[in-house]
Design a protein around this motif. Structure first.
Motif: not given
Ligand code: ZN
Length: 398
Positions: A145-147, A225-228, A258-261, A286-289
């Protein structure tokens, strides 16, 4: 938030609260995302993970800069083609449009392009926790999951904008491809009048340049949600695995930056570990779950759509069949997720996410300041955690 849920979901909710409210916006490569990593390290230790490590890599603080450079180059090319129009300038206009189109396509597909040479990369890290099985390890699952959280540009501010932005991006890409072809033909064949197509192409390129160029000055959203939600679910999974270990599956819990970038974190992780883990390892992001109905993606990618590995889809179907009370859907992805680099390397990789039941609410929190904890649906989160747990049981029994 008030629904009765199991203790692991309550733990996940507490992690989401801490990440999104106490830490808040966690921009890629920023001190806040490092703080989130520190929090995860501490919680993994508490949950008794066998090893917890930081894995450094070079990431990008901006997702928009490469696109801004691509549209800037194309706009310059289109402008000189229209304004000057001599053969050599038409050729230059065609070339700059080609470079723009190439950079955009390559950037969305995580491939090298010329503007990357000018991109500033900065040091950051992934956090990796490993939980061994109680018996002999036979299988391996990597759950990640991305931080980091996204910025909040205007084109994410409403459903209408989000749909429009998709169209604008497609139009911008098309305008650059057309700019290359039309200015190229004008230069080669001598059809000078073709250069006036730039009058249509240029405004599209300038408008898109303005949109992405101004995006980097907007704040990072709190990302409940995205993405805690994905991070919280995996940290609480560490605790459950400690309490009820799997028999033959080593579980790697990976928290990326850096998932978002541009998915730099997962790419660095795969560079380091994918060969060692082999093609049988199962990767699940798991992303936005925590909002609405559980879904998994059948394709991943923004322009080029990469199909999800058949084995990953087979597993998702099998888990869904085992849990008939959990409503699920499968759809094509609209953008990319952290699973894409694994899918592109031929790995068994799955994206688990959720989509709100209500279409109007569907896009209402994505990459906006209004992604705080109040919108989190505990029951959804619990469903995703049950689904993930069943998935691990099936891998372990396989
Ligand atoms: Zn995300």
């Amino acid at each position: 938030m008030e629904e009765a849920v199991d203790s692991y979901t309550r733990q996940a909710l507490e992690h989401i609260r801490y990440l999104s409210q106490v830490i808040g916006g966690r921009g890629s490569t920023t001190p806040a995302v490092r703080e989130a990593g520190d929090y995860v390290i501490e919680e993994l230790h508490k949950a008794g993970a066998a090893t917890v490590e930081s894995e450094p890599f070079m990431g990008s603080p901006s997702t928009y800069r490469p696109y801004a450079l691509a549209f800037f180059a194309a706009a310059i090319g289109s402008a000189i083609a229209v304004l000057v129009g001599d053969r050599v300038y038409l050729e230059l206009g065609a070339l700059l449009n080609l470079l723009g189109a190439w950079a955009m396509l390559a950037e969305t597909d995580f491939r090298f392009h010329w503007w990357q040479l000018t991109l500033k990369k900065v040091p950051t890290r992934n956090v990796v926790g490993v939980i061994p099985p109680s018996g002999q390890p036979v299988h391996r699952a990597v759950l990640f999951a991305h931080l980091d959280t996204h910025r909040t540009p205007i084109f994410y501010s409403s459903t209408t904008w989000q749909n429009l932005f998709g169209t604008i991006l497609a139009a911008a890409f098309l305008s650059m491809a057309l700019g290359f072809v039309l200015f190229g033909v004008a230069a080669l064949v001598g059809w000078d009048w073709l250069r006036w197509s730039g009058v249509i192409l240029l405004p599209i390129q300038l408008f898109t340049l303005y949109l992405v160029g101004s995006a980097d000055s907007t704040p990072h959203n709190p990302g409940a949600n995205d993405n805690a939600s994905g991070v919280g679910a995996l940290v609480s999974l560490a605790q459950r695995l400690h309490d009820q270990p799997l028999a033959h599956t080593e579980v790697v819990l990976l928290f990326t930056d850096c998932e978002e970038t541009g998915a730099y974190g997962i790419r660095a992780f795969l560079d380091k570990h994918a060969a060692e883990y082999g093609p049988q390892a199962v990767y699940v992001t798991l992303d936005e779950v925590a909002l609405g109905v559980l879904k998994w993606l059948t394709t991943d990618g923004l322009i080029l759509r990469h199909p999800t590995h058949p084995r990953a889809l087979e597993l998702a179907h099998s888990v869904s069949n085992a849990l008939p009370d959990i409503k699920t859907i499968e759809t094509a992805g609209l953008t990319y997720t952290d699973a894409l680099p694994a899918t592109m390397r031929g790995r068994i990789a799955l994206t688990l996410c959720t989509v709100p039941d209500d279409a109007a609410a569907a896009a209402s929190y994505w990459h906006q300041m209004g992604d705080p904890i109040d919108h989190i649906a505990a029951v959804t989160l619990e469903n995703v955690q049950r689904f993930t747990w069943e998935l691990l049981q099936q891998i372990d029994a396989g």
